[in-house]
Design a protein around this motif. Structure first.
Motif, mmCIF file in Angstrom:
data_model
loop_
_atom_site.group_PDB
_atom_site.id
_atom_site.type_symbol
_atom_site.label_atom_id
_atom_site.label_comp_id
_atom_site.label_asym_id
_atom_site.label_seq_id
_atom_site.Cartn_x
_atom_site.Cartn_y
_atom_site.Cartn_z
ATOM 1 N N ASN A 104 59.472 77.953 68.635
ATOM 2 C CA ASN A 104 59.539 77.644 67.375
ATOM 3 C C ASN A 104 58.705 78.870 66.586
ATOM 4 O OD1 ASN A 104 59.964 75.262 68.642
ATOM 5 N ND2 ASN A 104 58.035 74.175 68.211
ATOM 6 N N ALA A 106 58.418 79.700 62.458
ATOM 7 C CA ALA A 106 58.689 79.244 61.047
ATOM 8 C C ALA A 106 57.930 80.423 60.123
ATOM 9 C CB ALA A 106 58.024 77.813 60.728
ATOM 10 N N SER A 113 57.664 75.097 55.031
ATOM 11 C CA SER A 113 58.392 75.831 55.988
ATOM 12 C C SER A 113 59.804 76.137 55.132
ATOM 13 C CB SER A 113 58.772 74.802 56.907
ATOM 14 O OG SER A 113 59.212 75.604 58.172
ATOM 15 N N SER A 116 63.306 79.109 59.502
ATOM 16 C CA SER A 116 62.835 78.946 60.700
ATOM 17 C C SER A 116 63.855 78.883 61.663
ATOM 18 C CB SER A 116 62.328 77.521 60.868
ATOM 19 O OG SER A 116 63.367 76.508 60.787
ATOM 20 N N ALA A 214 58.538 74.706 62.496
ATOM 21 C CA ALA A 214 59.960 75.255 62.384
ATOM 22 C C ALA A 214 61.000 74.023 62.458
ATOM 23 C CB ALA A 214 60.242 75.852 63.641
#
Length: 260
Positions: A104, A106, A113, A116, A214
């Motif tokens: 993950n 981001a 966020s 991502s 993410a």
């Protein structure tokens, strides 16, 4: 933004390859952190790949990773933009060898966020998203747009944690009534909502900010929502603790998933 997203996707794949090297070996090097959560050689290998790669791509943007999370809030609160990383989300699933773990990465800007990648090393599938760009799934070399199920099923498909199903979630599902429950590890639960394979992911248990950032971008750019129990979007880097409040992930905004 397109070029940056492409670079982050390539970086996530490289981290995934580092994870698979350990995954296919006989020695995971399992240790435990202070909170008793597991840590493996794969977590550390992916962390090094990602941090080095991000520093090369965006040297002026700080990085907060699960494996280097001891940065005090006094420093973090001045960050306008930063990378939030979970090098190996689903370490318990990794140890079980069930394939349900992800990389993950981001980019957070002003608590949200905005770009991502969620990469699934075992299946070599990647989900990517960015504000103003869209949301995509790359599978067997083909890239396609995805979106949530806007009109939820009469008998909703609910995705839940394979390793952390809380009593609160069980009580919530009883109140929800008829549903189909799919158990899944890591941020893949978000991704099932994002691509319309599930209607709802209720998380009434502890998570950390790197667990969700993410995948939240993936869901939101796919047309879904990730909200706390007061109906507000889940935000990042707003407090000293890196633990998230409880939250709901869903695609259909016409149903009140929170007040059940």
């Amino acid at each position: 933004m397109n070029e940056l997203l492409k670079g982050i996707e390539e970086l996530a794949v490289q981290a995934g390859e580092a994870i698979l090297t350990v995954y296919h070996s006989d020695d995971f090097g399992v240790d435990h952190k202070a909170d008793d959560s597991p840590l493996t050689k794969a977590d550390l290998a992916a962390h090094r790949v990602i941090v080095d790669g991000l520093q090369a791509l965006t040297p002026d943007i700080p990085v907060l990773s699960e494996e280097s999370a001891d940065i005090p809030f006094e420093e973090r609160q001045s960050w306008h933009k930063y990378w939030l990383v979970d090098p190996l989300d689903g370490t318990k699933e990794f140890i079980k060898r069930n394939g349900e773990f992800t990389v993950n990465i981001a980019l957070i800007e002003n608590g949200k966020s905005i770009l991502s990648v969620v990469h699934v090393p075992v299946s070599n599938v990647s989900y990517s998203a960015a504000v103003g760009v869209g949301v995509f799934k790359r599978e067997t070399g083909k890239k396609s747009s995805i979106g949530v199920m806007k009109n939820s099923r009469f008998k909703p498909t609910v995705v839940g944690s394979r390793s952390h199903m809380s009593e609160d979630v069980q009580a919530y599902l009883t109140r929800l009534g008829q549903h189909e429950l799919v158990s899944m590890g890591s941020s893949l639960k978000f991704c099932l909502v994002a691509e319309g394979k599930a209607d709802l992911y209720p998380r009434l248990g502890l998570t950390s900010e790197w667990d969700t950032a993410a995948a939240q971008c993936i869901v939101e750019q796919a047309g879904g929502q990730v909200v706390t129990l007061d109906g507000k979007p889940l935000l990042y880097n707003t407090k000293d603790s890196l633990l998230n409040p409880f939250f709901m992930v869903y695609g259909d905004p016409s149903r009140d998933w929170v007040n059940i």
